[in-house]
Design an enzyme around this catalytic site. Structure first.
Site, PDB file in Angstrom:
ATOM      1  N   ASP A  93       0.853  -1.181   0.000  1.00 54.54           N
ATOM      2  CA  ASP A  93       0.000   0.000   0.000  1.00 54.54           C
ATOM      3  C   ASP A  93       0.895   1.240   0.000  1.00 54.54           C
ATOM      4  OD1 ASP A  93       0.955   0.376   2.558  1.00 54.54           O
ATOM      5  OD2 ASP A  93      -0.891  -0.214   3.547  1.00 54.54           O
ATOM      6  N   ASP A 267      -8.079  -7.533   0.435  1.00 52.91           N
ATOM      7  CA  ASP A 267      -7.115  -7.677   1.525  1.00 52.91           C
ATOM      8  C   ASP A 267      -7.760  -7.202   2.808  1.00 52.91           C
ATOM      9  OD1 ASP A 267      -5.599  -5.001   2.783  1.00 52.91           O
ATOM     10  OD2 ASP A 267      -6.720  -4.622   0.938  1.00 52.91           O
ATOM     11  N   CYS A 305     -13.308 -28.263   7.626  1.00 50.66           N
ATOM     12  CA  CYS A 305     -12.005 -27.678   7.308  1.00 50.66           C
ATOM     13  C   CYS A 305     -10.901 -28.730   7.383  1.00 50.66           C
ATOM     14  CB  CYS A 305     -11.705 -26.531   8.274  1.00 50.66           C
ATOM     15  SG  CYS A 305     -10.146 -25.682   7.943  1.00 50.66           S
ATOM     16  N   CYS A 307      -7.525 -27.732   7.416  1.00 50.48           N
ATOM     17  CA  CYS A 307      -6.280 -27.023   7.725  1.00 50.48           C
ATOM     18  C   CYS A 307      -5.502 -27.766   8.810  1.00 50.48           C
ATOM     19  CB  CYS A 307      -6.568 -25.590   8.169  1.00 50.48           C
ATOM     20  SG  CYS A 307      -7.189 -25.414   9.868  1.00 50.48           S
ATOM     21  N   CYS A 310      -7.256 -27.709  12.295  1.00 46.09           N
ATOM     22  CA  CYS A 310      -8.440 -28.561  12.435  1.00 46.09           C
ATOM     23  C   CYS A 310      -8.088 -30.048  12.378  1.00 46.09           C
ATOM     24  CB  CYS A 310      -9.462 -28.206  11.354  1.00 46.09           C
ATOM     25  SG  CYS A 310     -10.282 -26.615  11.652  1.00 46.09           S
ATOM     26  N   HIS A 336      -5.978 -21.283  10.858  1.00 45.86           N
ATOM     27  CA  HIS A 336      -7.313 -21.700  10.423  1.00 45.86           C
ATOM     28  C   HIS A 336      -8.028 -20.595   9.647  1.00 45.86           C
ATOM     29  CE1 HIS A 336     -11.413 -23.150  10.393  1.00 45.86           C
ATOM     30  NE2 HIS A 336     -11.766 -21.974  10.896  1.00 45.86           N
TER      31      HIS A 336
END
Length: 377
Positions: A93, A267, A305, A307, A310, A336
């Site tokens: 940015d 974002d 999930c 991930c 998890c 997660h």
């Protein structure tokens, strides 16, 4: 143009679109969510954890990296990619959001913005030319024009004067860009929530000519339906062959609404920020893991999930970590939450490609329990 956008598929029932963006460091599919690495790090997460979640592009913050460690040091290290060990795409940015977020510490003039350092109070000056100079030193793939992000609410007259100044700053920043052959530059559309101002800002920003276009000045406390209106006003004037970026948005409902309107890039600090406070994103809505109801819940954060968190840890264990004040809680929930948003974006892309985006959105809203966009977190 160093940033290339390929429009591959348009949704027949909405303005959603599936495409690909190529930068000097990588190629990735859109719509995409970009985790925020303010200080050249996505808080709590390693490069390997980001890649495992599916991250293809992350953000760096010009204002903060200018102050610590200094853009000269990053340049000496070989640029931001080498400095932080990230070999895929980076967007930086411009510092424009700090014009908004540090409102009590700054003074805006035609030349630029004078800041008081957010920690030590020292005097700083950031101009369009300086913002580009810093980003040139950082070596990001995509740089952002220096703009003013006005507060909400703001008067019509203020917004008009502000966007006119942002347009003049955009020209100055583009003229100061030293490496257009290896770094892309996006323009930012402002104008608050007035149709004529958004249309004018979009048209004039496109006339200047950029590698992509961002919608700025949203997520500043306005009702979400106004955010959607800002997109409706501006996007018809943004070329179809350029990436479209909605700045600072990371809540699932807002993402789905914006994708429906034709946004490609997002974002937000949201997924890691709420993780540090014990809140997880799930397909049934947000979950406050510190609540007592999870004390004996030995299942994963989200049973849909896959991930790392998890697969290996329970809600009960993570609640214990939160109550014990252990940093691992924030790390596990951050892993997660980033994975959750990356998976959401992958499902959105699939739905657009296969022609059922609006049905996917409706089903997600229903399961997520989101009947009011303003209750999205």
């Amino acid at each position: 143009m160093v940033i290339k956008y390929q429009l591959i598929k348009k949704d027949e029932k909405s303005k959603a679109r599936y495409g690909k963006i190529t930068t000097p460091h990588s190629e990735f599919e859109t719509p995409i969510f970009m985790p925020v690495g303010t200080q050249a790090t996505v808080k709590y997460l390693t490069k390997e954890e980001l890649e495992a979640a599916g991250a293809k592009i992350i953000l760096g913050n010009t204002y903060h990296l200018w102050n610590q460690p200094g853009h000269e040091i990053v340049e000496e290290a070989g640029g931001l990619h080498k400095f932080m060990n990230w070999d895929q795409s980076i967007l930086t940015d411009s510092g424009g959001f700090q014009v908004f977020s540090l409102a009590k510490l700054r003074d805006i003039t035609e030349e630029g913005v004078t800041f008081r350092h957010h920690k030590n109070g020292s005097k700083l000056f950031l101009s369009p030319e300086k913002a580009i100079e810093i980003q040139n030193s950082l070596g990001s793939d995509i740089m952002m024009s220096f703009d003013e992000c006005p507060p909400y609410p703001a008067s019509y007259d203020y917004l008009k004067k502000s966007l006119e100044r942002t347009l003049r700053w955009a020209v100055r920043g583009k003229n100061a860009h030293k490496y257009p052959d290896r770094q892309g530059l996006f323009g930012i559309v402002q104008g608050g929530f007035h149709q004529d101002l958004r249309e004018y800002s979009a048209q004039e920003t496109v006339k200047i000519g950029f590698d992509g276009y961002a919608i700025g000045g949203t997520s500043v406390g306005e009702p979400k339906e106004l955010q959607n209106l800002a997109l409706d006003y501006a996007l018809p004037f943004i070329p179809e062959d350029k990436p479209r970026y909605l700045m600072g948005v990371g809540s699932p409902g807002a993402i789905l609404d914006a994708v429906e309107r034709g946004i490609d890039m997002f974002d937000c600090v949201l997924p890691t920020r709420i993780a540090r406070h014990g809140t997880a994103m799930t397909h049934k809505g947000r979950v406050l893991l510190k609540n007592k109801e999870h004390e004996r819940d030995f299942g994963p954060i989200d049973d849909k999930c896959d991930c790392y968190t998890c697969k290996h840890y329970s809600r009960a264990y993570i609640r214990h970590l939160i109550k014990a004040g252990e940093m691992l809680a924030g790390r596990l929930i951050s892993i997660h939450n980033i994975h959750f948003l990356m998976n959401l974006m992958a499902n959105i892309r699939k739905a657009i490609k296969e022609g059922y985006f609006l049905e996917f959105k409706e089903a997600f809203y229903l399961e997520y329990g989101l009947n009011d966009i303003n209750k999205d977190f």
